[in-house]
Design a protein around this motif. Sequence first.
Motif, PDB file in Angstrom:
ATOM      1  N   LEU A 437      37.424  31.645  34.483  1.00  0.00           N
ATOM      2  CA  LEU A 437      37.906  31.094  35.480  1.00  0.00           C
ATOM      3  C   LEU A 437      39.398  31.099  35.947  1.00  0.00           C
ATOM      4  CD1 LEU A 437      34.935  28.547  36.483  1.00  0.00           C
ATOM      5  CD2 LEU A 437      35.474  30.704  37.715  1.00  0.00           C
ATOM      6  N   MET A 438      39.867  30.404  34.747  1.00  0.00           N
ATOM      7  CA  MET A 438      41.317  30.147  34.697  1.00  0.00           C
ATOM      8  C   MET A 438      42.140  31.721  34.710  1.00  0.00           C
ATOM      9  SD  MET A 438      42.164  26.562  32.523  1.00  0.00           S
ATOM     10  CE  MET A 438      41.045  26.994  31.195  1.00  0.00           C
ATOM     11  N   GLN A 439      41.318  32.607  33.989  1.00  0.00           N
ATOM     12  CA  GLN A 439      42.011  33.879  33.869  1.00  0.00           C
ATOM     13  C   GLN A 439      41.792  34.428  35.277  1.00  0.00           C
ATOM     14  OE1 GLN A 439      44.023  35.340  31.721  1.00  0.00           O
ATOM     15  NE2 GLN A 439      44.200  36.605  33.288  1.00  0.00           N
ATOM     16  N   GLN A 440      40.840  34.210  35.921  1.00  0.00           N
ATOM     17  CA  GLN A 440      40.646  34.642  37.081  1.00  0.00           C
ATOM     18  C   GLN A 440      41.580  34.299  38.322  1.00  0.00           C
ATOM     19  OE1 GLN A 440      36.260  34.503  38.060  1.00  0.00           O
ATOM     20  NE2 GLN A 440      36.778  35.189  40.391  1.00  0.00           N
ATOM     21  N   THR A 441      41.974  32.983  38.213  1.00  0.00           N
ATOM     22  CA  THR A 441      43.010  32.447  38.956  1.00  0.00           C
ATOM     23  C   THR A 441      44.463  33.062  38.941  1.00  0.00           C
ATOM     24  OG1 THR A 441      43.666  30.804  37.725  1.00  0.00           O
ATOM     25  CG2 THR A 441      41.900  30.521  38.848  1.00  0.00           C
ATOM     26  N   ARG A 442      44.631  33.616  37.771  1.00  0.00           N
ATOM     27  CA  ARG A 442      45.736  34.052  37.489  1.00  0.00           C
ATOM     28  C   ARG A 442      45.872  35.722  37.922  1.00  0.00           C
ATOM     29  NH1 ARG A 442      45.271  30.386  33.081  1.00  0.00           N
ATOM     30  NH2 ARG A 442      44.288  32.211  31.551  1.00  0.00           N
ATOM     31  N   SER A 443      44.956  36.134  38.401  1.00  0.00           N
ATOM     32  CA  SER A 443      44.949  37.572  38.949  1.00  0.00           C
ATOM     33  C   SER A 443      45.131  37.387  40.516  1.00  0.00           C
ATOM     34  CB  SER A 443      43.587  38.227  38.495  1.00  0.00           C
ATOM     35  OG  SER A 443      43.490  38.400  37.128  1.00  0.00           O
ATOM     36  N   GLU A 444      45.065  36.359  41.160  1.00  0.00           N
ATOM     37  CA  GLU A 444      44.969  36.265  42.399  1.00  0.00           C
ATOM     38  C   GLU A 444      46.508  35.853  42.926  1.00  0.00           C
ATOM     39  OE1 GLU A 444      44.452  36.198  45.915  1.00  0.00           O
ATOM     40  OE2 GLU A 444      42.541  35.932  45.038  1.00  0.00           O
ATOM     41  N   LEU A 445      47.138  36.974  43.435  1.00  0.00           N
ATOM     42  CA  LEU A 445      48.511  36.865  43.971  1.00  0.00           C
ATOM     43  C   LEU A 445      48.679  36.160  45.083  1.00  0.00           C
ATOM     44  CD1 LEU A 445      51.105  38.364  43.583  1.00  0.00           C
ATOM     45  CD2 LEU A 445      50.672  40.209  45.267  1.00  0.00           C
ATOM     46  N   GLU A 446      47.794  35.987  46.137  1.00  0.00           N
ATOM     47  CA  GLU A 446      47.998  35.079  47.014  1.00  0.00           C
ATOM     48  C   GLU A 446      47.367  33.584  46.555  1.00  0.00           C
ATOM     49  OE1 GLU A 446      49.267  35.450  49.872  1.00  0.00           O
ATOM     50  OE2 GLU A 446      49.839  37.409  49.513  1.00  0.00           O
ATOM     51  N   ARG A 447      48.363  32.696  46.301  1.00  0.00           N
ATOM     52  CA  ARG A 447      47.829  31.528  45.409  1.00  0.00           C
ATOM     53  C   ARG A 447      47.141  30.602  46.462  1.00  0.00           C
ATOM     54  NH1 ARG A 447      46.947  32.668  41.014  1.00  0.00           N
ATOM     55  NH2 ARG A 447      47.456  30.474  40.088  1.00  0.00           N
ATOM     56  N   GLY A 448      47.073  30.578  47.569  1.00  0.00           N
ATOM     57  CA  GLY A 448      46.426  29.717  48.478  1.00  0.00           C
ATOM     58  C   GLY A 448      45.102  30.214  48.561  1.00  0.00           C
ATOM     59  N   ASN A 449      44.762  31.449  47.976  1.00  0.00           N
ATOM     60  CA  ASN A 449      43.244  31.869  48.277  1.00  0.00           C
ATOM     61  C   ASN A 449      42.633  31.603  46.773  1.00  0.00           C
ATOM     62  OD1 ASN A 449      43.806  33.126  50.566  1.00  0.00           O
ATOM     63  ND2 ASN A 449      44.265  34.880  49.650  1.00  0.00           N
ATOM     64  N   SER A 450      43.061  30.846  45.968  1.00  0.00           N
ATOM     65  CA  SER A 450      42.493  30.474  44.661  1.00  0.00           C
ATOM     66  C   SER A 450      42.146  28.984  44.669  1.00  0.00           C
ATOM     67  CB  SER A 450      43.600  30.565  43.431  1.00  0.00           C
ATOM     68  OG  SER A 450      44.465  30.143  43.728  1.00  0.00           O
ATOM     69  N   GLY A 451      42.133  28.191  45.719  1.00  0.00           N
ATOM     70  CA  GLY A 451      41.695  26.996  45.713  1.00  0.00           C
ATOM     71  C   GLY A 451      40.443  26.606  45.249  1.00  0.00           C
ATOM     72  N   GLU A 452      39.455  27.394  45.752  1.00  0.00           N
ATOM     73  CA  GLU A 452      38.067  27.203  45.182  1.00  0.00           C
ATOM     74  C   GLU A 452      37.425  27.434  43.691  1.00  0.00           C
ATOM     75  OE1 GLU A 452      34.673  25.388  45.994  1.00  0.00           O
ATOM     76  OE2 GLU A 452      36.186  25.750  47.835  1.00  0.00           O
ATOM     77  N   LEU A 453      38.353  28.378  43.325  1.00  0.00           N
ATOM     78  CA  LEU A 453      38.381  28.603  41.924  1.00  0.00           C
ATOM     79  C   LEU A 453      38.813  27.205  40.846  1.00  0.00           C
ATOM     80  CD1 LEU A 453      39.346  32.189  41.523  1.00  0.00           C
ATOM     81  CD2 LEU A 453      37.178  31.341  40.950  1.00  0.00           C
ATOM     82  N   PHE A 454      39.995  26.834  41.477  1.00  0.00           N
ATOM     83  CA  PHE A 454      40.371  25.501  40.628  1.00  0.00           C
ATOM     84  C   PHE A 454      39.663  24.453  41.079  1.00  0.00           C
ATOM     85  CE2 PHE A 454      44.421  28.088  40.954  1.00  0.00           C
ATOM     86  CZ  PHE A 454      44.868  28.047  39.669  1.00  0.00           C
ATOM     87  N   ARG A 455      38.833  24.367  41.942  1.00  0.00           N
ATOM     88  CA  ARG A 455      37.834  23.323  42.050  1.00  0.00           C
ATOM     89  C   ARG A 455      36.809  23.412  41.109  1.00  0.00           C
ATOM     90  NH1 ARG A 455      40.596  23.177  47.382  1.00  0.00           N
ATOM     91  NH2 ARG A 455      39.441  24.830  48.202  1.00  0.00           N
ATOM     92  N   GLU A 456      36.396  24.540  41.082  1.00  0.00           N
ATOM     93  CA  GLU A 456      35.177  25.114  40.276  1.00  0.00           C
ATOM     94  C   GLU A 456      35.541  24.442  38.715  1.00  0.00           C
ATOM     95  OE1 GLU A 456      32.218  28.528  39.191  1.00  0.00           O
ATOM     96  OE2 GLU A 456      33.486  28.685  40.954  1.00  0.00           O
ATOM     97  N   ILE A 457      36.796  24.934  38.512  1.00  0.00           N
ATOM     98  CA  ILE A 457      37.351  24.529  36.969  1.00  0.00           C
ATOM     99  C   ILE A 457      37.524  22.996  36.795  1.00  0.00           C
ATOM    100  CG2 ILE A 457      39.297  24.544  35.596  1.00  0.00           C
ATOM    101  CD1 ILE A 457      40.024  27.346  36.930  1.00  0.00           C
TER     102      ILE A 457
END
Length: 504
Positions: A437-457
Amino acid sequence: MVGITDRVDSLDPAATYSSGAWDLYSNIYQGLLTISTGSEEPVPDAAESCGFTDNAYQVYRCTLREGLKFTSGRDVTPEDVVFSVERFHVMADRQQAEAEDDSIAEEDKFRFSGPIQLVRGVEKVRADGMDVIFELSDPDVTFPFKIAGGVGSILDREEYAEDEPTEASVGSGPYRMTEFSDYDEESDTTGQAVLEPNPDYKGALKVSDYPVTLKFYGTSEALEEAWRGGEIDVNGGKMEPEDIQRIDRNDLDIRYSETTGLSIRALVSTIDSGSPLADKELRKLAAMLIDRDAIARDVRLHTVEPAYSLIPVGVTGHGTPYYDLYSQESIDDAIDDVMASGTSLPVKITLGFAASVNEPEAELVVQQLEAEGVFDVTLVEGETPGSLPGAMGRKELDAYLIGWRPDFTDPDTYTDALLSSDSALAHGLEHEEMAELMQQTRSELERGNSGELFREIQMLAAEEAVVVPIWQDRTFVIADRSITGLQHLRDAGGQFRLWELERF
């Protein structure tokens, strides 16, 4: 004179991850990128320009500025940048090799506690004319943020050893350091770093007109005494909560700055099989026993906010996973489950902390952990915060309390750095789903769109209870009325911006 309480355990950016040392790095060293005042985006500093050259975000190229000079007098070259990054890997490889070499006595083995995880994704770095090219093993849109901090410090390759820390201070940043001594605990002697504006500095930051002396005090009491005695012009260290409350905000002789901080305080536990806390259920029980409200109210006197998230308020991905999970569980039921598994209570553990300002908090945490008869805690004070992970790695501690200040202005600095298998926190956690999941967040250029992934982590992290947030800080700075720039002294990316201070 600027007074602080952080310790500087090394002048070498590859040797330590401590906040006190990194305060110096942002002033005496220069990186390809920096975070400019009032911005959260990296901008070129030693570089003329930087950017990804591929759509996969795995190749990053920077063009070095012409005419940069180290304080040694040498020109800064792309080869120096390559050297500065590669030595992290060289030292990490040396530590691993010696750890596996039975012919080397344990006490003689090389110990490395530098922030290798911030550059571990650099598969290859090379110079091409005035360009530096980074080839990353995986997509990482946060890479520019990482090298804009202390890990990106460019060193003079003729002044530093490649495979071991070197106590030099040769950089190309906005200041040159002419004198240094850390606080000496044995003699209770205040340390200092004397910084003079670097006339050869070229980059994104303004060059200060004022020399600065940083004074390193051993305790908050000593810092307060120095402030009241007129020894220092700026009190930028960790003040006791009582001292913060006593500040008269309306005093016309001082300047006062209070901002929402982005640092957190956490309990870190080992999962080493030799420790009782290798048992996840015991770690979770410890997390349930910690009363954040009591700590914020009774010890920190409302100078901090209780935290139920590794990612603070105001940062993408903030949530309340540690509340959502543990507020639904009964402590009595959790104790019954632990005892049903055959665990005898109380369980003996050793808890570490560092810095005298944190002792009352540590003592309250001990009371909370022992209150239900679950734990029998031995409290141990470490020399510096940076010494605690090493002590846990040597199996001298089962857990410790530590503050975490962000390395850069992105939520990844709270997840990857704190939860990865090679985290500098030395907990030993390996969690494949979190890593993916952390690697998946690092592929998201628009950082505001990664919030749900970080909450899952963070929900997965809460279930593991290896790193447990306790509070989020607020930053307090006071200074003589003649000093300006306090609001910019500390930024969200962890830089200590001494060059912003002016006297009028």
